[in-house]
Structures are given as structure tokens and as C-alpha cells.
Design a protein around this motif. Structure first.
Motif, PDB file in Angstrom:
ATOM      1  N   VAL A  36       2.870  -1.611  -1.846  1.00 16.74           N
ATOM      2  CA  VAL A  36       3.044  -2.745  -0.938  1.00 16.74           C
ATOM      3  C   VAL A  36       2.143  -2.601   0.287  1.00 16.74           C
ATOM      4  O   VAL A  36       1.475  -3.561   0.706  1.00 16.74           O
ATOM      5  N   VAL A  37       2.080  -1.405   0.859  1.00 17.62           N
ATOM      6  CA  VAL A  37       1.232  -1.181   2.037  1.00 17.62           C
ATOM      7  C   VAL A  37      -0.236  -1.433   1.695  1.00 17.62           C
ATOM      8  O   VAL A  37      -0.960  -2.100   2.449  1.00 17.62           O
ATOM      9  N   LEU A  38      -0.692  -0.926   0.563  1.00 21.15           N
ATOM     10  CA  LEU A  38      -2.081  -1.152   0.158  1.00 21.15           C
ATOM     11  C   LEU A  38      -2.343  -2.630  -0.130  1.00 21.15           C
ATOM     12  O   LEU A  38      -3.397  -3.170   0.218  1.00 21.15           O
ATOM     13  N   GLY A  39      -1.376  -3.295  -0.751  1.00 25.81           N
ATOM     14  CA  GLY A  39      -1.526  -4.720  -1.020  1.00 25.81           C
ATOM     15  C   GLY A  39      -1.613  -5.537   0.257  1.00 25.81           C
ATOM     16  O   GLY A  39      -2.467  -6.428   0.382  1.00 25.81           O
ATOM     17  N   VAL A  40      -0.763  -5.232   1.211  1.00 26.04           N
ATOM     18  CA  VAL A  40      -0.807  -5.935   2.496  1.00 26.04           C
ATOM     19  C   VAL A  40      -2.134  -5.647   3.211  1.00 26.04           C
ATOM     20  O   VAL A  40      -2.738  -6.544   3.803  1.00 26.04           O
ATOM     21  N   ALA A  41      -2.607  -4.416   3.120  1.00 26.29           N
ATOM     22  CA  ALA A  41      -3.902  -4.074   3.729  1.00 26.29           C
ATOM     23  C   ALA A  41      -5.014  -4.929   3.124  1.00 26.29           C
ATOM     24  O   ALA A  41      -5.871  -5.442   3.849  1.00 26.29           O
ATOM     25  N   ASP A  42      -4.996  -5.104   1.813  1.00 26.03           N
ATOM     26  CA  ASP A  42      -6.007  -5.959   1.172  1.00 26.03           C
ATOM     27  C   ASP A  42      -5.861  -7.410   1.623  1.00 26.03           C
ATOM     28  O   ASP A  42      -6.850  -8.084   1.885  1.00 26.03           O
ATOM     29  N   LEU A  43      -4.627  -7.892   1.704  1.00 30.67           N
ATOM     30  CA  LEU A  43      -4.405  -9.279   2.133  1.00 30.67           C
ATOM     31  C   LEU A  43      -4.883  -9.509   3.564  1.00 30.67           C
ATOM     32  O   LEU A  43      -5.330 -10.597   3.910  1.00 30.67           O
ATOM     33  N   PRO A 139     -19.320 -15.186  -2.736  1.00 24.50           N
ATOM     34  CA  PRO A 139     -18.142 -16.048  -2.589  1.00 24.50           C
ATOM     35  C   PRO A 139     -16.886 -15.516  -3.277  1.00 24.50           C
ATOM     36  O   PRO A 139     -15.782 -15.865  -2.897  1.00 24.50           O
ATOM     37  N   TRP A 140     -17.042 -14.645  -4.252  1.00 24.47           N
ATOM     38  CA  TRP A 140     -15.886 -14.128  -4.978  1.00 24.47           C
ATOM     39  C   TRP A 140     -15.227 -12.940  -4.294  1.00 24.47           C
ATOM     40  O   TRP A 140     -14.152 -12.511  -4.682  1.00 24.47           O
ATOM     41  N   PHE A 141     -15.858 -12.408  -3.259  1.00 26.09           N
ATOM     42  CA  PHE A 141     -15.366 -11.159  -2.671  1.00 26.09           C
ATOM     43  C   PHE A 141     -13.990 -11.312  -2.022  1.00 26.09           C
ATOM     44  O   PHE A 141     -13.077 -10.532  -2.297  1.00 26.09           O
ATOM     45  N   VAL A 142     -13.816 -12.288  -1.171  1.00 32.86           N
ATOM     46  CA  VAL A 142     -12.530 -12.472  -0.475  1.00 32.86           C
ATOM     47  C   VAL A 142     -11.414 -12.841  -1.457  1.00 32.86           C
ATOM     48  O   VAL A 142     -10.339 -12.232  -1.422  1.00 32.86           O
ATOM     49  N   PRO A 143     -11.620 -13.786  -2.360  1.00 32.69           N
ATOM     50  CA  PRO A 143     -10.548 -14.071  -3.331  1.00 32.69           C
ATOM     51  C   PRO A 143     -10.194 -12.859  -4.206  1.00 32.69           C
ATOM     52  O   PRO A 143      -9.027 -12.652  -4.536  1.00 32.69           O
ATOM     53  N   MET A 144     -11.205 -12.055  -4.556  1.00 32.31           N
ATOM     54  CA  MET A 144     -10.946 -10.859  -5.354  1.00 32.31           C
ATOM     55  C   MET A 144     -10.043  -9.898  -4.589  1.00 32.31           C
ATOM     56  O   MET A 144      -9.067  -9.378  -5.120  1.00 32.31           O
ATOM     57  N   ARG A 145     -10.353  -9.674  -3.319  1.00 32.41           N
ATOM     58  CA  ARG A 145      -9.558  -8.761  -2.503  1.00 32.41           C
ATOM     59  C   ARG A 145      -8.138  -9.298  -2.319  1.00 32.41           C
ATOM     60  O   ARG A 145      -7.166  -8.559  -2.410  1.00 32.41           O
ATOM     61  N   ARG A 146      -8.010 -10.578  -2.063  1.00 28.90           N
ATOM     62  CA  ARG A 146      -6.676 -11.173  -1.869  1.00 28.90           C
ATOM     63  C   ARG A 146      -5.855 -11.135  -3.150  1.00 28.90           C
ATOM     64  O   ARG A 146      -4.650 -10.895  -3.120  1.00 28.90           O
ATOM     65  N   THR A 147      -6.501 -11.387  -4.275  1.00 22.15           N
ATOM     66  CA  THR A 147      -5.799 -11.320  -5.560  1.00 22.15           C
ATOM     67  C   THR A 147      -5.318  -9.898  -5.829  1.00 22.15           C
ATOM     68  O   THR A 147      -4.170  -9.690  -6.232  1.00 22.15           O
ATOM     69  N   ALA A 148      -6.177  -8.921  -5.595  1.00 19.38           N
ATOM     70  CA  ALA A 148      -5.785  -7.521  -5.784  1.00 19.38           C
ATOM     71  C   ALA A 148      -4.631  -7.174  -4.848  1.00 19.38           C
ATOM     72  O   ALA A 148      -3.670  -6.502  -5.259  1.00 19.38           O
TER      73      ALA A 148
END
Length: 164
Positions: A36-43, A139-148
Motif C-alpha cells: 500500500v505504501v509503495l502504491g501510494v508513493a507511485d500514485l 505520454p504513457w509514463f504517468v498513466p503507467m506509474r498510476r496504474t502500477a
């Protein structure tokens, strides 16, 4: 592959020690929190990484073969290069906390996939050029990070739910 094998050995020894000291439920809870912490960090666009790369001075002091070997060893350590998402960190945590006996398979597998990706990108460089700032402005970088990040949060929540 040598560096990933060394890394997996360290992960195995530490993880095996943890499994002797901490109940499995406790390790699962820690893994859920880490995910969860890593996911929030990516978001939040705060993917953790170490501000260190192979020193640039080696370019002037090492022959190409040794430089390639050094760079390859560094890449195979997995945690020393900058990350675009926290998935590598989550996989390292999962290997350490949940399945240390499979650490070699996880870490060497991740390294092989990473090296093949870099090799493919190197071969196709002229066909699909990077912008002057590299992949980070694609353009795919931010959506990729948010999806991860979202997937890591879901995995963390599901891991916590499965523990109870």
C-alpha cells in the motif's frame, strides 16, 4: 545474472531468518503495508529510488568491455537503478517477506526480463527514437506509474484481507 544471484542469496538468508522469528501472519501484514505504501508513493509520483548510478568517471577510465560488465552488474542488482514504478520494490519485498526460497527465481527472472527489455530498446533505438529527455516524458509514463500504484494498493488491501 551473477549480481541477481548474489542479491537473491542475501534476500534468501534475511527472509529465511525472518520466517523463523516472525509468524507468517505478521509477515503478510508487513507485506500488505509495504504494498500500500509503495502504491501510494507511485500514485503521488514519489516512486522510491536510490540517487546513485555507475560513476561517470568509469567512462573515461575503463575499457568498453569492463564498463559494460560494471553497468550490467549494477543493473542486475535491481535496486540500484532509478525506477519508473514501485513494482520492483514490491517484488523484492514479496520475495523477502513471503517466499524467500523462491528469491532466486524472482530476482533472476526480473533481471533477465529487464536486460532483454534494455537489449530490445538498444536494438530498436533508431526505429523508435526517444525524446531529448528520454522515456520519462513519453505520454504513457504517468498513466503507467498510476496504474502500477493503483494495482499495488489493491494487492496490499487484498493481502491484508486474506490475512484476516
Amino acid at each position: 545474472m551473477f549480481a541477481a544471484t548474489l542479491m537473491s542469496l542475501v534476500v534468501y538468508v534475511i527472509g529465511a531468518g525472518l520466517t523463523l522469528l516472525v509468524p507468517q501472519t505478521g509477515l503478510q501484514v508487513v507485506m500488505a503495508v509495504v504494498a500500500v505504501v509503495l502504491g501510494v508513493a507511485d500514485l503521488l509520483n514519489r516512486t522510491p529510488h536510490i540517487w546513485r548510478q555507475v560513476p561517470q568517471s568509469l567512462v573515461r577510465t575503463h575499457p568498453p568491455g569492463m564498463l559494460g560488465l560494471t553497468w550490467g552488474f549494477d543493473l542486475a542488482l535491481l535496486f540500484t537503478t532509478q525506477k519508473s514504478t514501485s513494482l520492483t520494490w514490491a517484488a523484492l519485498a514479496a520475495a523477502l517477506l513471503l517466499h524467500p526460497s523462491f528469491s532466486w527465481l524472482y530476482l533472476v527472472g526480473m533481471t533477465v526480463v529487464g536486460v532483454l527489455t534494455i537489449a530490445l530498446r538498444s536494438v530498436t533505438w533508431n526505429f523508435v527514437p526517444l525524446s531529448e529527455f528520454g522515456d520519462r516524458l513519453q505520454p504513457w509514463f504517468v498513466p503507467m506509474r498510476r496504474t502500477a500504484g493503483a494495482l499495488l494498493v489493491v494487492v496490499g488491501v487484498l493481502t491484508a484481507a486474506g490475512t484476516w
